[in-house]
Design an enzyme around this catalytic site. Structure first.
Site, PDB file in Angstrom:
ATOM      1  N   ALA A   9      -9.902   6.650  13.669  1.00  0.00           N
ATOM      2  CA  ALA A   9      -9.788   7.812  13.769  1.00  0.00           C
ATOM      3  C   ALA A   9      -8.187   8.535  14.131  1.00  0.00           C
ATOM      4  CB  ALA A   9     -10.435   8.147  15.406  1.00  0.00           C
ATOM      5  N   GLY A  10      -7.417   7.886  13.444  1.00  0.00           N
ATOM      6  CA  GLY A  10      -5.854   8.360  13.120  1.00  0.00           C
ATOM      7  C   GLY A  10      -5.873   9.425  12.421  1.00  0.00           C
TER       8      GLY A  10
ATOM      9  N   ARG B 171       2.079   3.138   6.372  1.00  0.00           N
ATOM     10  CA  ARG B 171       3.551   3.010   6.033  1.00  0.00           C
ATOM     11  C   ARG B 171       4.662   3.704   6.759  1.00  0.00           C
ATOM     12  NH1 ARG B 171       5.524   3.896  -0.354  1.00  0.00           N
ATOM     13  NH2 ARG B 171       3.884   5.495  -0.857  1.00  0.00           N
TER      14      ARG B 171
ATOM     15  N   ASN C 252      -3.777  -5.163   7.299  1.00  0.00           N
ATOM     16  CA  ASN C 252      -4.819  -4.394   6.939  1.00  0.00           C
ATOM     17  C   ASN C 252      -5.985  -5.111   6.316  1.00  0.00           C
ATOM     18  OD1 ASN C 252      -3.561  -2.035   8.024  1.00  0.00           O
ATOM     19  ND2 ASN C 252      -3.306  -0.974   6.169  1.00  0.00           N
TER      20      ASN C 252
ATOM     21  N   SER D  16      -7.992   2.849   3.269  1.00  0.00           N
ATOM     22  CA  SER D  16      -6.824   1.924   3.922  1.00  0.00           C
ATOM     23  C   SER D  16      -5.994   1.248   3.073  1.00  0.00           C
ATOM     24  CB  SER D  16      -7.517   0.841   4.867  1.00  0.00           C
ATOM     25  OG  SER D  16      -8.308   1.381   5.683  1.00  0.00           O
ATOM     26  N   ASN D  17      -4.495   1.248   3.006  1.00  0.00           N
ATOM     27  CA  ASN D  17      -3.858   0.603   1.884  1.00  0.00           C
ATOM     28  C   ASN D  17      -3.441  -0.946   2.122  1.00  0.00           C
ATOM     29  OD1 ASN D  17      -3.167   2.601  -0.091  1.00  0.00           O
ATOM     30  ND2 ASN D  17      -2.028   3.901   1.432  1.00  0.00           N
TER      31      ASN D  17
ATOM     32  N   HIS E 143      -2.926   2.297  -7.141  1.00  0.00           N
ATOM     33  CA  HIS E 143      -2.358   3.234  -6.375  1.00  0.00           C
ATOM     34  C   HIS E 143      -1.110   2.795  -5.890  1.00  0.00           C
ATOM     35  CE1 HIS E 143      -2.238   6.792  -3.668  1.00  0.00           C
ATOM     36  NE2 HIS E 143      -2.247   5.915  -2.717  1.00  0.00           N
TER      37      HIS E 143
HETATM   38  N1  LIG Z   1      -5.674   5.538  -0.524  1.00  0.00           N
HETATM   39  C1  LIG Z   1      -4.930   6.334  -0.205  1.00  0.00           C
HETATM   40  O1  LIG Z   1      -4.914   7.351  -1.073  1.00  0.00           O
HETATM   41  C2  LIG Z   1      -4.590   6.581   1.161  1.00  0.00           C
HETATM   42  C3  LIG Z   1      -4.212   8.002   1.572  1.00  0.00           C
HETATM   43  C4  LIG Z   1      -3.517   8.192   2.682  1.00  0.00           C
HETATM   44  C5  LIG Z   1      -3.345   6.892   3.912  1.00  0.00           C
HETATM   45  N2  LIG Z   1      -4.056   5.804   3.275  1.00  0.00           N
HETATM   46  C6  LIG Z   1      -4.107   4.514   4.338  1.00  0.00           C
HETATM   47  O2  LIG Z   1      -5.097   4.807   5.312  1.00  0.00           O
HETATM   48  C7  LIG Z   1      -4.822   4.154   6.359  1.00  0.00           C
HETATM   49  C8  LIG Z   1      -4.708   5.206   7.752  1.00  0.00           C
HETATM   50  O3  LIG Z   1      -3.853   6.223   7.750  1.00  0.00           O
HETATM   51  P1  LIG Z   1      -3.713   6.952   8.951  1.00  0.00           P
HETATM   52  O4  LIG Z   1      -2.590   7.957   8.320  1.00  0.00           O
HETATM   53  O5  LIG Z   1      -5.030   7.576   9.112  1.00  0.00           O
HETATM   54  O6  LIG Z   1      -3.187   6.149   9.823  1.00  0.00           O
HETATM   55  P2  LIG Z   1      -3.253   6.221  11.521  1.00  0.00           P
HETATM   56  O7  LIG Z   1      -2.280   5.193  12.302  1.00  0.00           O
HETATM   57  O8  LIG Z   1      -3.024   7.628  12.027  1.00  0.00           O
HETATM   58  O9  LIG Z   1      -4.820   5.745  11.656  1.00  0.00           O
HETATM   59  C9  LIG Z   1      -5.247   4.508  11.657  1.00  0.00           C
HETATM   60  C10 LIG Z   1      -6.385   4.241  12.514  1.00  0.00           C
HETATM   61  O10 LIG Z   1      -7.076   2.976  12.526  1.00  0.00           O
HETATM   62  C11 LIG Z   1      -7.261   2.604  13.672  1.00  0.00           C
HETATM   63  N3  LIG Z   1      -7.546   0.932  13.562  1.00  0.00           N
HETATM   64  C12 LIG Z   1      -6.836   0.065  13.640  1.00  0.00           C
HETATM   65  N4  LIG Z   1      -7.565  -1.056  13.508  1.00  0.00           N
HETATM   66  C13 LIG Z   1      -8.978  -0.687  13.664  1.00  0.00           C
HETATM   67  C14 LIG Z   1     -10.120  -1.512  13.769  1.00  0.00           C
HETATM   68  N5  LIG Z   1     -10.200  -2.721  13.661  1.00  0.00           N
HETATM   69  N6  LIG Z   1     -11.361  -0.545  13.781  1.00  0.00           N
HETATM   70  C15 LIG Z   1     -11.300   0.743  13.836  1.00  0.00           C
HETATM   71  N7  LIG Z   1     -10.098   1.187  13.920  1.00  0.00           N
HETATM   72  C16 LIG Z   1      -8.847   0.723  13.889  1.00  0.00           C
HETATM   73  C17 LIG Z   1      -6.039   2.800  14.715  1.00  0.00           C
HETATM   74  O11 LIG Z   1      -6.154   2.478  15.888  1.00  0.00           O
HETATM   75  C18 LIG Z   1      -5.712   4.034  14.068  1.00  0.00           C
HETATM   76  O12 LIG Z   1      -6.179   5.237  14.869  1.00  0.00           O
HETATM   77  C19 LIG Z   1      -3.417   3.588   6.053  1.00  0.00           C
HETATM   78  O13 LIG Z   1      -3.515   2.050   5.648  1.00  0.00           O
HETATM   79  C20 LIG Z   1      -2.796   4.456   4.983  1.00  0.00           C
HETATM   80  O14 LIG Z   1      -1.621   3.759   4.209  1.00  0.00           O
HETATM   81  C21 LIG Z   1      -4.407   5.443   1.948  1.00  0.00           C
HETATM   82  O1  LIG Z   2       1.750   6.570   0.493  1.00  0.00           O
HETATM   83  C1  LIG Z   2       1.076   6.172   1.387  1.00  0.00           C
HETATM   84  O2  LIG Z   2       1.539   5.222   1.952  1.00  0.00           O
HETATM   85  C2  LIG Z   2      -0.393   6.965   1.837  1.00  0.00           C
HETATM   86  C3  LIG Z   2      -0.977   7.331   0.660  1.00  0.00           C
HETATM   87  O3  LIG Z   2      -1.305   5.988  -0.257  1.00  0.00           O
HETATM   88  C4  LIG Z   2      -0.532   8.295  -0.167  1.00  0.00           C
HETATM   89  O4  LIG Z   2      -0.641   8.029  -1.407  1.00  0.00           O
HETATM   90  O5  LIG Z   2      -0.336   9.171   0.406  1.00  0.00           O
END
Ligand SMILES: NC(=O)c1ccc[n+]([C@@H]2O[C@H](COP(=O)([O-])OP(=O)(O)OC[C@H]3O[C@@H](n4cnc5c(N)ncnc54)[C@H](O)[C@@H]3O)[C@@H](O)[C@H]2O)c1
Ligand SMILES: O=C(O)C[C@H](O)C(=O)O
Length: 314
Positions: free
Chosen positions: A13-14, A87, A100, A124-125, A180
């Site tokens: 829920a981030g 990151r 992760n 998640s990344n 990605h």
């Molecule tokens: N694939 C993509 O295109 C893409 C795009 C954006 C972000 N991401 C990835 O998505 C992930 C989340 O990004 P964000 O900005 O929301 O981060 P964030 O830190 O704002 O939120 C992540 C949340 O995950 C929760 N969490 C951690 N462990 C957990 C568990 N075991 N169970 C349930 N919740 C848990 C944390 O408490 C936090 O609230 C990161 O790994 C980021 O790199 C990927």
């Molecule tokens: O760049 C990141 O770490 C988050 C995500 O994968 C993105 O492309 O925005």
């Protein structure tokens, strides 16, 4: 038989998870369950209630609840996993792999237990490797385990093309293939604006600059934000994929799929054009590539394999 709303669970829920939950509800794609760790149960409930209280103003009837209890997610139709660390400037997505992967395994064990029939979308990344971890842990058929990267990468690419030409984003079409990471493959040859190939409209050096900016688009936002990564466009991308599935739209969207021979890769999760519909990934399209495009895709595939090796070594 009574018709019921879809149940959509968002794990994590981030920034991305909360934004996705709100956008899903605003589009009334289903009722939303937002889950985070027990230590963050109250803030998660608070975010969900705050979103719900926007519903009379915005006029949506989706319910939204916050929880840390997987029982509340039981029998979800779609589970979106955003749990994990993001990151910071100076890091690559691959630096997140060990932390992760552990989070992904524990989340997917619960998804398997509580929503065994669900379609799962991973954010998640490093997302190609995390989709592989999810697939291994869930044991679901490959059509029900999908990673998000290409919709976002393509959205960035199309944004930059529209900016370059000062035209509507609605008329820009393109595709980004591969992992990605910074060696993803925007397919210039398959990109057009209102049906006109972009190579007829934009000089080669400007196209190259757009391709490079797309490849490093995530890092550009990370550097600007300073303490996290992108979330508005990632959430919008997850919602587009969810909508394609919930409404069985059979949209052609890039998604991370298990490749079993397609493009010459075996047992590899990577971004490719797919049909997304009610069964999840209903088809993977194999496009004809030039030697140069295939070389670029091979490089991207090698990068994904290297991260998967780290996961397999754990
Ligand atoms: N694939 C993509 O295109 C893409 C795009 C954006 C972000 N991401 C990835 O998505 C992930 C989340 O990004 P964000 O900005 O929301 O981060 P964030 O830190 O704002 O939120 C992540 C949340 O995950 C929760 N969490 C951690 N462990 C957990 C568990 N075991 N169970 C349930 N919740 C848990 C944390 O408490 C936090 O609230 C990161 O790994 C980021 O790199 C990927
Ligand atoms: O760049 C990141 O770490 C988050 C995500 O994968 C993105 O492309 O925005």
């Amino acid at each position: 038989m009574a018709i019921r709303r879809k149940k959509l669970s968002v794990i994590g829920a981030g920034f991305t998870g909360a934004t996705t939950a709100l956008m899903l509800a605003q589009k009334e794609l289903g009722d939303v369950v937002l889950l985070d760790i027990p230590q963050l149960e109250n803030p998660t409930k608070g975010k969900a209630l705050d979103m719900l209280e926007a519903s009379p103003v915005q006029g949506f009837d989706s319910n939204i609840i916050g929880t840390s209890n997987y029982e509340d997610t039981a029998n979800s139709d779609i589970v979106i996993i955003t749990a994990g660390i993001a990151r910071k400037p100076g890091m690559s997505r691959d630096d997140l792999v060990n932390t992760n992967a552990g989070i992904m395994k524990s989340v997917c064990e619960n998804v398997k237990k509580y929503s065994p029939e669900s379609i799962v979308i991973i954010l998640s990344n490093p997302v190609d490797a995390m989709t592989y971890v999810a697939y291994q842990t869930l044991g679901f058929p490959k059509n029900r385990v999908i990673g998000q990267s290409g919709v976002l990468d393509t959205a960035r690419y199309c944004t930059f093309i529209a900016q370059e030409l000062n035209v509507s984003v609605e008329d820009v079409r393109g595709f980004v293939l591969g992992g990605h990471g910074d060696d993803m493959v925007p397919l210039v040859r398959y990109s057009n604006v209102g049906g006109i190939p972009i190579e007829k409209l934009i000089p080669a050096d400007r196209i190259e600059a757009i391709v490079q900016r797309t490849r490093t688009g995530g890092g550009e936002i990370v550097n600007l934000l300073g303490n996290g990564s992108a979330y508005y466009a990632p959430a919008a991308s997850l919602v587009q994929m969810t909508e394609a599935i919930v409404k069985d739209k059979k949209r052609i969207l890039p998604a991370i799929a298990l490749l079993e021979g397609e493009y010459g890769y075996d047992n590899l999760f990577m971004g490719v054009p797919t049909i997304l519909g009610g069964d999840g990934i209903e088809k993977v399209f194999e496009l004809e590539l030039t030697a140069e495009e295939k070389t670029a895709l091979d490089k991207s595939a090698d990068s994904v394999r290297n991260v998967i090796k780290v996961v397999e070594g754990n």
